[in-house]
Design an enzyme around this catalytic site. Structure first.
Site, PDB file in Angstrom:
ATOM      1  CG  ASP A  36      74.398  44.133   4.853  1.00 13.95           C
ATOM      2  OD1 ASP A  36      74.984  43.470   3.974  1.00 13.95           O
ATOM      3  OD2 ASP A  36      73.816  43.615   5.809  1.00 13.95           O
ATOM      4  CG  HIS A  81      79.062  44.224   4.797  1.00 17.30           C
ATOM      5  ND1 HIS A  81      78.188  43.382   5.464  1.00 17.30           N
ATOM      6  CD2 HIS A  81      79.592  45.031   5.754  1.00 17.30           C
ATOM      7  CE1 HIS A  81      78.184  43.683   6.756  1.00 17.30           C
ATOM      8  NE2 HIS A  81      79.032  44.683   6.952  1.00 17.30           N
TER       9      HIS A  81
END
Length: 538
Positions: free
Chosen positions: A345, A368
């Site tokens: 993430d 991310h």
């Protein structure tokens, strides 16, 4: 005549006496018994240090007791300096500094690491620590009953060592090197702990893999709460063994011959814990350690002020769900630098209530990227201000630098600077998304968290889908966006479709030509004086 001879002899005698006196004085100055009043030379100091067993530079080993890492005085909870200069150079990491630098003063130094104690076979555990000296007492978890075999539950031993350090203050909890400690959910808590405790992590801490250890699920595994002057440092590892959660939804394959291992996986709670969390604390330092394979977020700071994180490593697989690297919420005066992060993430996630955040010299990928948000979920207020993200390398990430807000929220994101970001094969390097939705369908709403004053400087490298994506609210357009030195070139990846820059209700300035041209950015300010000040909103 005789008088003249006597006078000449007397004169010669006086000359000889003067010459002898000069020779004695000069020889005396060169002699080994003469010393200047100043300090001895560095070469003399080095010679002295080599020959003395009692030198302050000796290495710990053999049967010496555990070392006592230095404890510095804790600075007062920071009153931030405001917007920090992102171009301020970092001093040499070898420069000696106190282990708890004040993150509000812009310091970039690394904390010195005390020498690791010897804990090999035959090492006799030291006796109980003596009363605290000027460097603080050391409480070794092994002395409190830790088996350190990676199988036996050592939670009680950690609790005992912490309680002793908590009572003593200005002391150290030592997790010795070369050993593995199985530790269940635990809270190292104040507010009645005395300040300035060092958690010296040199070994490996393992999370439990049995469902019984987690009950119906917990939000965190290792938690430090309501402390002042807390340091976690060392060369050790925190291993969350999150594979037990990541494969939770993949185990029910209809096979009646599941092993006991897979049966255990099915029983793991769906509430996944953060590996290491700090709550309600002042003057926090995390340095040198490695955190791997957390079931969810690796490192979280909530309601903290005066935070320094540097020289750490965070690692989990790209397909591990919701494994943010560092998560900030309601925290102020935070500095994060010289870190390597790979996760499933956001490498760093900045949430509501954060201000005076300085992030630099971070490697991110996979993951991310670095994100502000999502903000304003469920019609809540969200405020973030004064964030600098600079000197970042991103490779193979989904996003680069991103701001994401939910429809229906209120608040303001203001004074954000992204500078010197190098991207390599990043899907979308630059993004503002005020229509963020992590569901299949989200209801359209007119209210929004405003975004104002966002600078992009020297964002360079390659992308695989879209170079720039600005999707802003109709009701509250993005304002004050500036682009300088943006150069992003496409890389054709199979099954990916390249897109041109996209803008919707985004206003600002192009201070230099961009590659590719971001012609969709509307120059100037949006019509109407819709935006209130940060103080009015937040």
């Amino acid at each position: 005549m005789k008088l003249r001879v006597k006078g000449l002899s007397l004169l010669l005698l006086l000359v000889l006496l003067a010459l002898c006196s000069t020779i004695d004085v000069s020889e005396a100055r060169r002699g080994k018994h003469w010393r200047p009043r100043g300090s001895p030379s560095s070469s003399q100091l080095r010679k002295k240090g080599k020959g003395k067993k009692g030198s302050s530079h000796r290495q710990y080993g053999g049967n010496h007791p555990s070392p006592k890492p230095p404890v510095s005085s804790t600075p007062s909870p920071g009153a931030g300096n405001g917007y920090q200069n992102p171009y301020q150079p970092s001093p040499s990491p070898n420069a000696p500094v106190n282990p708890i630098p004040n993150p509000t003063n812009g310091s970039r130094n690394s904390s010195p690491k005390p020498p690791a104690p010897s804990c090999g076979k035959g090492h006799q555990p030291p006796s109980r620590p003596p009363p605290a000296s000027s460097q603080g007492a050391v409480f070794n978890v092994v002395d409190f009953g830790a088996k350190a075999d990676g199988v036996s539950d050592d939670t009680k031993a950690f609790e005992g060592a912490w309680a002793a350090a908590c009572k003593q203050g200005a002391s150290t909890v030592l997790v010795p090197p070369g050993l593995e400690f199985l530790v269940g959910p635990i809270s190292f808590s104040g507010p009645y702990c005395k300040p300035n405790i060092i958690f010296q992590l040199e070994g490996t801490i393992l999370a439990p893999t049995s469902a019984e250890a987690w009950g119906s699920g917990l939000l965190q595994w290792l938690e430090f709460t309501k402390l002042n002057g807390i340091v976690i440092q060392g060369n050790g590892i925190i291993n969350g063994r999150g594979q037990e959660w990541w494969t939770y939804s993949e185990t029910d394959d209809g096979n009646d011959d599941d092993t006991q291992y897979n049966v255990e996986l099915k029983r793991m709670p769906q509430i996944k814990p953060t590996a290491l969390r700090f709550y309600g604390s002042f003057n926090v330092l995390v340095s040198g350690i490695t955190i791997v394979n957390s079931s969810q977020c690796h490192l979280k700071f909530d309601n903290c002020q005066g935070v320094m994180v540097h020289d750490i490593t965070i690692s989990s697989p790209e397909n591990s769900v919701n494994t943010d690297g560092i998560h900030l919420q309601n925290s102020k005066d935070v500095s994060i630098h010289h870190a390597n992060m790979a996760c499933g993430d956001d490498c760093i996630s900045i949430q509501t209530g954060c201000s005076n955040i300085n992030i630099h010299n971070v490697n991110c990928g996979p993951g991310h990227g670095i994100s502000i948000g999502g903000l304003g979920r469920d019609n809540t207020k969200a405020c973030v201000s004064n964030v600098t993200v600079r000197d970042i390398n991103m490779f193979g990430t989904m996003y680069g630098v991103r701001i994401k807000t939910w429809q229906g929220g209120v608040g303001l994101v203001q004074d954000i600077r992204f500078s010197n970001i190098q991207v390599k094969e990043v899907r979308t390097p630059i993004m503002i998304d005020q229509f963020y939705c992590d569901k299949s369908i989200c209801r359209n709403q007119t209210a929004a968290v405003a975004v104002s004053g966002v600078q992009y400087e020297n964002i360079r490298g390659t992308f695989t889908i879209t170079p720039v994506h600005f999707a802003c609210s109709d009701n509250l357009p993005c304002s004050g966006i500036s682009l300088t030195g943006v150069q992003l070139r496409p890389v054709q990846i199979p099954h990916y479709h390249l897109n041109n820059p996209f803008c919707w209700q985004a206003f600002g300035e192009l201070y230099t030509p961009t590659v590719p041209p971001v012609a969709c950015l509307q120059i100037g300010k949006p019509a109407g004086n819709y935006l209130q000040t940060y103080q009015d909103i937040c």
